[in-house]
Design a protein around this motif. Sequence first.
Motif, PDB file in Angstrom:
ATOM      1  N   TRP A 148      39.432  21.280  55.769  1.00 22.33           N
ATOM      2  CA  TRP A 148      38.842  22.211  54.931  1.00 22.33           C
ATOM      3  C   TRP A 148      37.768  21.879  53.951  1.00 22.33           C
ATOM      4  CZ3 TRP A 148      36.450  24.491  59.609  1.00 22.33           C
ATOM      5  CH2 TRP A 148      36.688  24.186  60.182  1.00 22.33           C
ATOM      6  N   ARG A 149      37.128  22.951  53.216  1.00 22.60           N
ATOM      7  CA  ARG A 149      36.266  21.679  52.142  1.00 22.60           C
ATOM      8  C   ARG A 149      35.880  23.183  51.257  1.00 22.60           C
ATOM      9  NH1 ARG A 149      39.196  17.695  52.606  1.00 22.60           N
ATOM     10  NH2 ARG A 149      38.680  15.790  52.987  1.00 22.60           N
ATOM     11  N   TYR A 150      35.826  23.476  50.339  1.00 22.46           N
ATOM     12  CA  TYR A 150      35.784  24.838  49.823  1.00 22.46           C
ATOM     13  C   TYR A 150      33.817  23.986  50.120  1.00 22.46           C
ATOM     14  CZ  TYR A 150      40.547  26.010  49.224  1.00 22.46           C
ATOM     15  OH  TYR A 150      41.251  25.965  49.427  1.00 22.46           O
ATOM     16  N   THR A 151      32.786  23.951  50.730  1.00 17.98           N
ATOM     17  CA  THR A 151      31.522  24.035  49.628  1.00 17.98           C
ATOM     18  C   THR A 151      31.045  24.948  50.405  1.00 17.98           C
ATOM     19  OG1 THR A 151      31.681  22.460  52.254  1.00 17.98           O
ATOM     20  CG2 THR A 151      31.643  21.707  49.767  1.00 17.98           C
ATOM     21  N   GLU A 152      29.610  25.324  50.737  1.00 21.31           N
ATOM     22  CA  GLU A 152      28.711  26.332  51.323  1.00 21.31           C
ATOM     23  C   GLU A 152      29.114  25.793  53.637  1.00 21.31           C
ATOM     24  OE1 GLU A 152      26.415  29.577  52.558  1.00 21.31           O
ATOM     25  OE2 GLU A 152      27.124  29.033  50.104  1.00 21.31           O
ATOM     26  N   SER A 166      27.596  29.764  47.642  1.00 19.90           N
ATOM     27  CA  SER A 166      25.753  30.134  47.579  1.00 19.90           C
ATOM     28  C   SER A 166      25.865  30.613  46.784  1.00 19.90           C
ATOM     29  CB  SER A 166      24.876  30.539  48.422  1.00 19.90           C
ATOM     30  OG  SER A 166      24.883  32.179  48.625  1.00 19.90           O
ATOM     31  N   PHE A 167      26.501  31.535  45.675  1.00 17.06           N
ATOM     32  CA  PHE A 167      26.224  31.513  44.563  1.00 17.06           C
ATOM     33  C   PHE A 167      27.108  30.565  43.456  1.00 17.06           C
ATOM     34  CE2 PHE A 167      26.202  35.649  47.005  1.00 17.06           C
ATOM     35  CZ  PHE A 167      24.445  35.695  46.542  1.00 17.06           C
ATOM     36  N   VAL A 168      27.987  29.979  43.758  1.00 18.34           N
ATOM     37  CA  VAL A 168      28.927  28.847  43.165  1.00 18.34           C
ATOM     38  C   VAL A 168      27.984  28.458  42.098  1.00 18.34           C
ATOM     39  CG1 VAL A 168      30.560  26.974  42.935  1.00 18.34           C
ATOM     40  CG2 VAL A 168      30.890  28.958  44.845  1.00 18.34           C
ATOM     41  N   ALA A 169      26.874  27.837  42.392  1.00 20.63           N
ATOM     42  CA  ALA A 169      26.123  26.946  41.690  1.00 20.63           C
ATOM     43  C   ALA A 169      25.555  27.258  40.181  1.00 20.63           C
ATOM     44  CB  ALA A 169      25.380  26.348  42.871  1.00 20.63           C
ATOM     45  N   ASP A 170      25.458  29.052  40.427  1.00 27.07           N
ATOM     46  CA  ASP A 170      24.830  29.600  39.715  1.00 27.07           C
ATOM     47  C   ASP A 170      25.627  30.392  38.432  1.00 27.07           C
ATOM     48  OD1 ASP A 170      22.699  29.474  40.780  1.00 27.07           O
ATOM     49  OD2 ASP A 170      22.232  31.445  41.449  1.00 27.07           O
ATOM     50  N   LEU A 171      27.075  30.030  39.123  1.00 26.86           N
ATOM     51  CA  LEU A 171      27.812  30.493  37.827  1.00 26.86           C
ATOM     52  C   LEU A 171      28.946  28.873  37.282  1.00 26.86           C
ATOM     53  CD1 LEU A 171      30.101  32.924  40.563  1.00 26.86           C
ATOM     54  CD2 LEU A 171      28.504  33.445  38.711  1.00 26.86           C
ATOM     55  N   GLN A 172      28.663  27.806  37.926  1.00 28.31           N
ATOM     56  CA  GLN A 172      29.296  26.759  37.005  1.00 28.31           C
ATOM     57  C   GLN A 172      29.200  26.774  35.830  1.00 28.31           C
ATOM     58  OE1 GLN A 172      27.850  22.964  39.155  1.00 28.31           O
ATOM     59  NE2 GLN A 172      29.512  22.277  37.706  1.00 28.31           N
ATOM     60  N   ASP A 173      27.627  27.040  35.049  1.00 24.32           N
ATOM     61  CA  ASP A 173      27.608  27.089  33.625  1.00 24.32           C
ATOM     62  C   ASP A 173      27.532  28.445  32.574  1.00 24.32           C
ATOM     63  OD1 ASP A 173      27.757  23.989  33.873  1.00 24.32           O
ATOM     64  OD2 ASP A 173      25.545  23.906  33.839  1.00 24.32           O
ATOM     65  N   ARG A 174      27.682  29.165  33.710  1.00 23.44           N
ATOM     66  CA  ARG A 174      27.351  31.105  33.245  1.00 23.44           C
ATOM     67  C   ARG A 174      28.503  30.952  32.448  1.00 23.44           C
ATOM     68  NH1 ARG A 174      24.895  35.378  36.366  1.00 23.44           N
ATOM     69  NH2 ARG A 174      23.208  34.148  35.539  1.00 23.44           N
ATOM     70  N   ASP A 175      27.738  31.836  30.758  1.00 23.12           N
ATOM     71  CA  ASP A 175      28.695  32.312  30.120  1.00 23.12           C
ATOM     72  C   ASP A 175      29.523  33.244  30.553  1.00 23.12           C
ATOM     73  OD1 ASP A 175      30.763  32.292  28.231  1.00 23.12           O
ATOM     74  OD2 ASP A 175      28.883  33.455  26.437  1.00 23.12           O
ATOM     75  N   ILE A 176      30.740  33.462  31.009  1.00 22.15           N
ATOM     76  CA  ILE A 176      31.432  34.547  31.138  1.00 22.15           C
ATOM     77  C   ILE A 176      32.030  36.310  30.089  1.00 22.15           C
ATOM     78  CG2 ILE A 176      32.139  36.195  33.047  1.00 22.15           C
ATOM     79  CD1 ILE A 176      32.022  33.932  35.130  1.00 22.15           C
ATOM     80  N   VAL A 177      31.428  36.933  29.830  1.00 24.58           N
ATOM     81  CA  VAL A 177      32.283  37.656  28.476  1.00 24.58           C
ATOM     82  C   VAL A 177      33.439  38.813  29.264  1.00 24.58           C
ATOM     83  CG1 VAL A 177      32.037  39.171  27.459  1.00 24.58           C
ATOM     84  CG2 VAL A 177      30.034  37.444  27.224  1.00 24.58           C
ATOM     85  N   TRP A 178      34.334  38.221  29.177  1.00 27.26           N
ATOM     86  CA  TRP A 178      35.855  39.091  29.989  1.00 27.26           C
ATOM     87  C   TRP A 178      36.987  39.679  28.942  1.00 27.26           C
ATOM     88  CZ3 TRP A 178      35.751  39.900  35.136  1.00 27.26           C
ATOM     89  CH2 TRP A 178      37.812  40.521  35.610  1.00 27.26           C
TER      90      TRP A 178
END
Length: 183
Positions: A148-152, A166-178
């Motif tokens: 198994w791969r971690y892909t869509e 489907s949301f992983v590509a959008d999160l890749q370069d996003r700056d997340i404030v935590w």
Amino acid sequence: MTRSTPVSLLTALGQPEVYPFYAVEMLFDSAPVRFWTGYGERTIGVDTYLGTGNLLNISGLEEVNDLSSKRITLQLSGVPASLISLALQEPYKNRPAKVYFGTTDTTTPIEVFSGRMDVMDVEDGGDTSTITLTVESKLVRLEKASNWRYTEGSHQSRHSGDTFFSFVADLQDRDIVWGREKA
């Protein structure tokens, strides 16, 4: 493997004469197959085991303290040629198998090995044949790589309609404030 030994078995093992046996249970799709290393039929619990005498050989049984994966080999010799076709046609891969140890004086044997059937070899000798079956412990699965791969696409094949990846590509370069305020 941690197990408790029934008092009846401990008592029987302490006697001057001991008659030990092994019993093997293999759960095939069509029906379970049960053998024991004695003669005639033996009832263990509610199941009946067919006696094989010295025609059944079990090798590789050992007790270990770690979580290492082990395998045993079951060898049944003197099998009539008419039964070989049944052995070859029956699906056996990854079916459960167990080995029990007991004495003829007790009715409660203990499980000494549990695993999955892996490789079956058949040696045809004319009138009779020998079947050799390798059984691997359940821990062998931890050593095998997952396909198994971690892909869509891989996720959709297992969980149709789930859009998690489907949301992983959008999160890749996003700056997340935590845990702090946004600067």
